[in-house]
Every structure is written in structure tokens, then in C-alpha cells.
Design an enzyme around this catalytic site. Structure first.
Site, PDB file in Angstrom:
ATOM      1  N   LYS A 147      -1.464  -4.686   0.144  1.00 46.87           N
ATOM      2  CA  LYS A 147      -1.601  -3.309   0.630  1.00 46.87           C
ATOM      3  C   LYS A 147      -2.626  -2.554  -0.206  1.00 46.87           C
ATOM      4  O   LYS A 147      -3.454  -1.793   0.320  1.00 46.87           O
ATOM      5  CB  LYS A 147      -0.248  -2.598   0.574  1.00 46.87           C
ATOM      6  N   LYS A 204       2.697  -1.545   6.695  1.00 49.69           N
ATOM      7  CA  LYS A 204       2.994  -2.694   5.851  1.00 49.69           C
ATOM      8  C   LYS A 204       1.802  -3.640   5.688  1.00 49.69           C
ATOM      9  O   LYS A 204       1.841  -4.549   4.850  1.00 49.69           O
ATOM     10  CB  LYS A 204       4.172  -3.471   6.444  1.00 49.69           C
ATOM     11  N   GLU A 231       6.490   2.724  -4.829  1.00 50.24           N
ATOM     12  CA  GLU A 231       7.010   2.846  -6.183  1.00 50.24           C
ATOM     13  C   GLU A 231       7.065   1.480  -6.858  1.00 50.24           C
ATOM     14  O   GLU A 231       7.306   1.394  -8.060  1.00 50.24           O
ATOM     15  CB  GLU A 231       8.412   3.457  -6.166  1.00 50.24           C
TER      16      GLU A 231
END
Length: 217
Positions: free
Chosen positions: A74, A14, A165
Site C-alpha cells: 500500500k 486495500k 496504524e
């Protein structure tokens, strides 16, 4: 290497350490894994874009704004980000290129074997294009086979990964000129090394018990 142990220890990262980069030789192994991923009738309906520079990751990060802003760090802090793309269609040029490569790689003992392989692949492609009319979904499923190969492979190489996604696919397709290449983005994977802020690394893995997900016939 105990592949079952890898599946138990890998996790979805994460947060990434922006100061650590994946060695080139490790990236080469991940590229090999993607290239050798399985696909239905060896259709290989994909293309992989790899962003290894801050500039490249910044272009991808444009698609992680607004409701997808949680994914921007990220993308920006990872060592590498892979954009897994599907082809818009499996056209004759692509199918012919696959067959030519198979011939070059020595997969056919006879011209009859080559013709049979070509006929079989075109049958399934035609099935999804003309009868089932689900070609795009079928190709996307092949891309997810490559995704699974990449995630497990990264874990085996002690590389942290985060599949995503949550991004604006039309915006990214436009930014990277994918439509002009006959491609569309399906899923992103950030690769690198977890930072201290990766809360998921500190949590126990949780899956449903075996007796709920397996049955014997």
C-alpha cells in the site's frame, strides 16, 4: 456535493494502482484540508510529511516490515503517503507562533482579545501538561481530527485512501529524523486510486444500525 453520500461510498482501499498519480491540484486541495483541520484551542499540534516519490515512499516502507509487511504494498504503490505526526510537546515557541499567526490573520480586534485567547489556550495546555499529565494523548487526539478531515475530504475528491496504524513508529521516527524535530509519527495514510486487487471496493459497506449507535436526550 452530498457529503452523506460520500460517507456511504468511500472505503478503505486495500490495493493501489501504481501507475496512477494524483494530480497536483488535487494534492493542493488535500493539503488545504489538513491545514484547516480543527484542533482543540487551535493548538495545531501536528506536522504532515507527504511522500510523493518512489524514494520517499521507500523510506516510509522501511517501517512496514516483519509483522507489518501487509502494509508495504500500500505504501509503495500509492500515489502519495502522508505521515501524520504529533509534536512531542506544546512549548512556548509553538504557542507564541500560533498567537502571532492569529494576530497576522486579523483574529483580534483588541490587544485584550489577543491576551484572553493566549491565556485561555495556555490554560488548557497547562491542564494537560501539569494536572492531567496526558499531553501526548491529547495531542494525538487532535491528529486524529486531522485524519478524519483528510479521509472524508479524499472521498469527496474521489481519491482512495487507506489509514494505517500498522507500522513501526520508532523505526520510522528514526528514519525520518522526527525526534530531532520534536515530532513523532502517529498514523500513515496512503492516497491514490484503487487497483483491481482492491477486494474491499467490491464489498458492501457494513455499519451497526442507527438504533444501536444513536440515542435521543
Amino acid at each position: 456535493m452530498d457529503i452523506a453520500a460520500v460517507s456511504q461510498t468511500r472505503h478503505t482501499a486495500k490495493a493501489f494502482d501504481p501507475n496512477r498519480q494524483i494530480p497536483a491540484e488535487t494534492i493542493a486541495k488535500l493539503r488545504t484540508l489538513l491545514r484547516n483541520a480543527p484542533s482543540s484551542v487551535n493548538s495545531q499540534p501536528w506536522h504532515f510529511l507527504i511522500a510523493s516519490t518512489p524514494e520517499g515512499r521507500a523510506r516510509i516502507a522501511k517501517a512496514t516490515q516483519g509483522g507489518f509487511a501487509y502494509n508495504e504494498p500500500k505504501v509503495r504503490n500509492a500515489s502519495h503517503v502522508v505521515v501524520l505526526c504529533a509534536r512531542k510537546t506544546l512549548d512556548d515557541a509553538h504557542l507564541s507562533a500560533i498567537l502571532a499567526q492569529e494576530q497576522l490573520d486579523g483574529r483580534f480586534a483588541t490587544t485584550e482579545a489577543q491576551a484572553t485567547q493566549d491565556k485561555s489556550r495556555r490554560f488548557y495546555v497547562g491542564l494537560h501538561q501539569k494536572e492531567l499529565k496526558d499531553e501526548q494523548y491529547w495531542m494525538e487526539r487532535q491528529v486524529y481530527l486531522a485524519l478524519g478531515t483528510l479521509l472524508l475530504g479524499a472521498g469527496s475528491l474521489e481519491i482512495d485512501a487507506c489509514p494505517m496504524e500498522g507500522f513501526d513508529a520508532p523505526l520510522l521516527d528514526s528514519e525520518l529524523g522526527l525526534a530531532e524535530q520534536g515530532l513523532t509519527s502517529i498514523v500513515l495514510v496512503a492516497l491514490g486510486y484503487r487497483s483491481e486487487g482492491d477486494f474491499n471496493a467490491k464489498l458492501p459497506k457494513s455499519r451497526l444500525p442507527e438504533n444501536e449507535i444513536f440515542s435521543e436526550l
